[in-house]
Motif scaffolding. Structure first.
Motif, PDB file in Angstrom:
ATOM      1  N   LEU A   1      40.421  45.484  49.068  1.00  0.00           N
ATOM      2  CA  LEU A   1      40.636  44.084  49.410  1.00  0.00           C
ATOM      3  C   LEU A   1      42.073  43.748  49.052  1.00  0.00           C
ATOM      4  N   ARG A   2      42.460  42.512  49.290  1.00  0.00           N
ATOM      5  CA  ARG A   2      43.833  42.115  49.017  1.00  0.00           C
ATOM      6  C   ARG A   2      43.849  40.946  48.044  1.00  0.00           C
ATOM      7  N   LEU A   3      44.958  40.822  47.334  1.00  0.00           N
ATOM      8  CA  LEU A   3      45.109  39.698  46.419  1.00  0.00           C
ATOM      9  C   LEU A   3      44.968  38.384  47.170  1.00  0.00           C
ATOM     10  N   ASN A   4      45.342  38.402  48.434  1.00  0.00           N
ATOM     11  CA  ASN A   4      45.226  37.225  49.285  1.00  0.00           C
ATOM     12  C   ASN A   4      43.776  36.759  49.429  1.00  0.00           C
ATOM     13  N   ASP A   5      42.817  37.663  49.218  1.00  0.00           N
ATOM     14  CA  ASP A   5      41.405  37.297  49.293  1.00  0.00           C
ATOM     15  C   ASP A   5      40.947  36.519  48.064  1.00  0.00           C
ATOM     16  N   LEU A   6      41.776  36.499  47.021  1.00  0.00           N
ATOM     17  CA  LEU A   6      41.372  35.906  45.750  1.00  0.00           C
ATOM     18  C   LEU A   6      42.246  34.728  45.333  1.00  0.00           C
ATOM     19  N   VAL A   7      43.509  34.756  45.716  1.00  0.00           N
ATOM     20  CA  VAL A   7      44.478  33.753  45.270  1.00  0.00           C
ATOM     21  C   VAL A   7      44.806  32.811  46.421  1.00  0.00           C
ATOM     22  N   GLY A   8      45.027  31.532  46.081  1.00  0.00           N
ATOM     23  CA  GLY A   8      45.405  30.555  47.097  1.00  0.00           C
ATOM     24  C   GLY A   8      44.278  30.175  48.020  1.00  0.00           C
ATOM     25  N   ARG A   9      43.050  30.235  47.513  1.00  0.00           N
ATOM     26  CA  ARG A   9      41.866  29.937  48.321  1.00  0.00           C
ATOM     27  C   ARG A   9      41.228  28.609  47.935  1.00  0.00           C
ATOM     28  N   GLY A  10      42.044  27.686  47.466  1.00  0.00           N
ATOM     29  CA  GLY A  10      41.526  26.360  47.135  1.00  0.00           C
ATOM     30  C   GLY A  10      41.044  26.215  45.712  1.00  0.00           C
ATOM     31  N   LYS A  11      41.188  27.288  44.893  1.00  0.00           N
ATOM     32  CA  LYS A  11      40.823  27.220  43.482  1.00  0.00           C
ATOM     33  C   LYS A  11      41.992  27.735  42.645  1.00  0.00           C
ATOM     34  N   PRO A  12      42.201  27.175  41.451  1.00  0.00           N
ATOM     35  CA  PRO A  12      43.169  27.804  40.539  1.00  0.00           C
ATOM     36  C   PRO A  12      42.724  29.233  40.233  1.00  0.00           C
ATOM     37  N   CYS A  13      43.673  30.071  39.899  1.00  0.00           N
ATOM     38  CA  CYS A  13      43.360  31.482  39.644  1.00  0.00           C
ATOM     39  C   CYS A  13      44.034  31.930  38.358  1.00  0.00           C
ATOM     40  N   LEU A  14      43.278  32.607  37.514  1.00  0.00           N
ATOM     41  CA  LEU A  14      43.782  33.202  36.280  1.00  0.00           C
ATOM     42  C   LEU A  14      43.824  34.715  36.480  1.00  0.00           C
ATOM     43  N   LEU A  15      45.023  35.292  36.479  1.00  0.00           N
ATOM     44  CA  LEU A  15      45.205  36.733  36.673  1.00  0.00           C
ATOM     45  C   LEU A  15      45.718  37.341  35.378  1.00  0.00           C
ATOM     46  N   VAL A  16      44.974  38.307  34.846  1.00  0.00           N
ATOM     47  CA  VAL A  16      45.330  38.945  33.581  1.00  0.00           C
ATOM     48  C   VAL A  16      45.614  40.419  33.836  1.00  0.00           C
ATOM     49  N   PHE A  17      46.852  40.833  33.618  1.00  0.00           N
ATOM     50  CA  PHE A  17      47.219  42.243  33.718  1.00  0.00           C
ATOM     51  C   PHE A  17      46.878  42.925  32.398  1.00  0.00           C
TER      52      PHE A  17
ATOM     53  N   LYS B   1      47.662  52.901  40.221  1.00  0.00           N
ATOM     54  CA  LYS B   1      49.064  53.312  40.110  1.00  0.00           C
ATOM     55  C   LYS B   1      49.684  52.967  38.764  1.00  0.00           C
ATOM     56  N   LYS B   2      48.936  52.261  37.921  1.00  0.00           N
ATOM     57  CA  LYS B   2      49.358  51.959  36.559  1.00  0.00           C
ATOM     58  C   LYS B   2      50.768  51.361  36.529  1.00  0.00           C
ATOM     59  N   GLU B   3      51.642  51.881  35.657  1.00  0.00           N
ATOM     60  CA  GLU B   3      52.963  51.273  35.506  1.00  0.00           C
ATOM     61  C   GLU B   3      53.848  51.441  36.732  1.00  0.00           C
ATOM     62  N   HIS B   4      53.458  52.325  37.654  1.00  0.00           N
ATOM     63  CA  HIS B   4      54.235  52.516  38.885  1.00  0.00           C
ATOM     64  C   HIS B   4      53.728  51.644  40.031  1.00  0.00           C
ATOM     65  N   SER B   5      52.776  50.790  39.754  1.00  0.00           N
ATOM     66  CA  SER B   5      52.206  49.938  40.790  1.00  0.00           C
ATOM     67  C   SER B   5      53.250  48.971  41.344  1.00  0.00           C
ATOM     68  N   PRO B   6      53.378  48.861  42.671  1.00  0.00           N
ATOM     69  CA  PRO B   6      54.267  47.844  43.251  1.00  0.00           C
ATOM     70  C   PRO B   6      53.890  46.435  42.811  1.00  0.00           C
ATOM     71  N   LEU B   7      52.596  46.203  42.580  1.00  0.00           N
ATOM     72  CA  LEU B   7      52.139  44.906  42.090  1.00  0.00           C
ATOM     73  C   LEU B   7      52.702  44.629  40.702  1.00  0.00           C
ATOM     74  N   VAL B   8      52.617  45.610  39.819  1.00  0.00           N
ATOM     75  CA  VAL B   8      53.141  45.469  38.459  1.00  0.00           C
ATOM     76  C   VAL B   8      54.650  45.243  38.484  1.00  0.00           C
ATOM     77  N   ILE B   9      55.345  45.990  39.335  1.00  0.00           N
ATOM     78  CA  ILE B   9      56.803  45.869  39.424  1.00  0.00           C
ATOM     79  C   ILE B   9      57.208  44.504  39.967  1.00  0.00           C
ATOM     80  N   ARG B  10      56.564  44.063  41.031  1.00  0.00           N
ATOM     81  CA  ARG B  10      56.936  42.790  41.672  1.00  0.00           C
ATOM     82  C   ARG B  10      56.658  41.609  40.765  1.00  0.00           C
TER      83      ARG B  10
END
Length: 364
Positions: A243-259, A315-324
């Motif tokens: 799935l994509r982060l887009n499926d979870l964030v910005g869907r009309g509810k606040p979102c708490l994301l914990v890395f 991808k752990k520390e090499h994740s594009p998500l983590v880097i961005r």
């Protein structure tokens, strides 16, 4: 007979070259461990994946491992005692490696390995001297003279001083597998201009290494800050469904994301996050991003998760998500508003993130 001499010499030369080439493509660890329990289990572990790639037992105070690595990387030798375990971290290269240790003084072990290990030990010894001469005297006084706020300020000051001392050490060694990994892992402690200057002088071999590539990607993109809209990435859930982060964030509810999610937190913070999720899951999206490398280990994180939905990209520390998202430490917490704009970011997990998320419900 004379006519055979050149052929014999040629054959021996080929054999010597072949033997030399074999030594360069394989490692051999020869260890000596005294005063240890008989038949002590010993494991060779890949630091980056956490996987034990080989195992043996101590026999007559000796052990050994053989294998090969595609490029220099960090391994751990795990000594699994009946009451206590120890480990030594080694920069693994395709060369001969010697370990000499005593079970009662494991910190005093001597390790002889390749170039990367030598570089790491030089810096470790220099930083140990700096900590002894500069950091410890301040901390010892602070324990008696400062309140918590002043103590935190002192620690931040000491960390900046430590980074200033570390940078010249890194500059001399950056064009190596050890150096580029250190540079990437300390990307939150160094100025971006310094990192750009250092990365410009990397050899192609180092630039193309996993940490070299992640460093260059980090320097090529702007990390997200408060006020920025979220950036979409692909994820996998515990059922191995994409799935994509887009499926979870910005869907009309606040979102708490914990890395880092729950396995890396203290028990108190795990309970805090789990309670918040159960009390507010209808109104606030709660996401845990887990640093894992395969599905089996990812699914084992359910031991910690308290029902909180977990995701990863392996991808752990090499994740594009983590880097961005500019994540270096775990846990790192983001709060997004209903439209997916970052309203809060912190490298610590506490109730402040909950308060921000709940405040974004107002006016709904």
């Amino acid at each position: 007979m004379k006519s055979l001499i050149p052929l014999v010499l040629l054959f021996l030369g080929v054999m010597a070259c072949s033997s030399q080439e074999e030594e360069q493509t394989h490692f051999l660890i020869e260890g000596t461990l005294t005063s240890a329990p008989d038949e002590l289990p010993i494991y060779l572990r890949d630091v980056y994946t956490g996987i034990n790639i080989d195992s043996t037992f101590l026999e007559n105070n000796a052990f050994s491992f053989q294998g090969s690595v595609p490029f220099p990387m960090r391994y751990q030798i795990i000594y699994d005692g009946p009451l206590v375990s120890y480990n030594h971290t080694i920069w693994m290269e395709n060369t001969q490696i010697k370990v000499n240790a005593n079970w009662e003084q494991m910190r005093e072990a001597t390790i002889t390995a390749g170039k990367q290990q030598q570089l790491a030990m030089e810096v470790e010894e220099a930083m140990s001297r700096w900590n002894r001469d500069h950091a410890l005297p301040y901390y010892n006084r602070a324990l008696y003279d400062l309140d918590d706020t002043a103590m935190m300020e002192l620690m931040e000051y000491q960390e900046s001083q430590r980074a200033d001392y570390f940078l010249p050490l890194l500059i001399d060694r950056v064009n190596s597998y050890y150096g580029v990994e250190e540079l990437y892992n300390r990307r939150d402690q160094l100025e971006r201009d310094d990192m750009l200057a250092l990365s410009a002088n990397l050899d192609e071999e180092i630039r193309s290494s996993p940490y070299g590539q992640s460093l260059l990607e980090f320097l090529e993109v702007e990390q997200l800050q408060e006020g920025d809209p979220f950036v979409d990435f692909e994820l996998v859930n515990l059922e191995n469904q994409s799935l994509r982060l887009n499926d979870l964030v910005g869907r009309g509810k606040p979102c708490l994301l914990v890395f880092g999610a729950l396995g890396q937190m203290q028990q108190y913070h795990r309970n805090l996050m789990g309670t918040f999720y159960y009390d507010n899951k209808e109104e606030v999206e709660v996401i845990g991003y887990v640093w894992e490398h395969d599905l089996e280990n990812f699914q084992q994180d359910t031991l910690w998760y308290r029902g909180v939905p977990l995701y990863t990209d392996f991808k752990k520390e090499h994740s594009p998500l983590v880097i961005r998202y500019g994540v270096v430490h775990t846990p790192t917490v983001f709060v997004f508003d209903k439209e997916g704009v970052i309203r809060y970011r912190n490298d610590l997990y506490n109730q402040e993130a909950h308060q921000v998320a709940l405040s974004l419900l107002e006016g709904s």
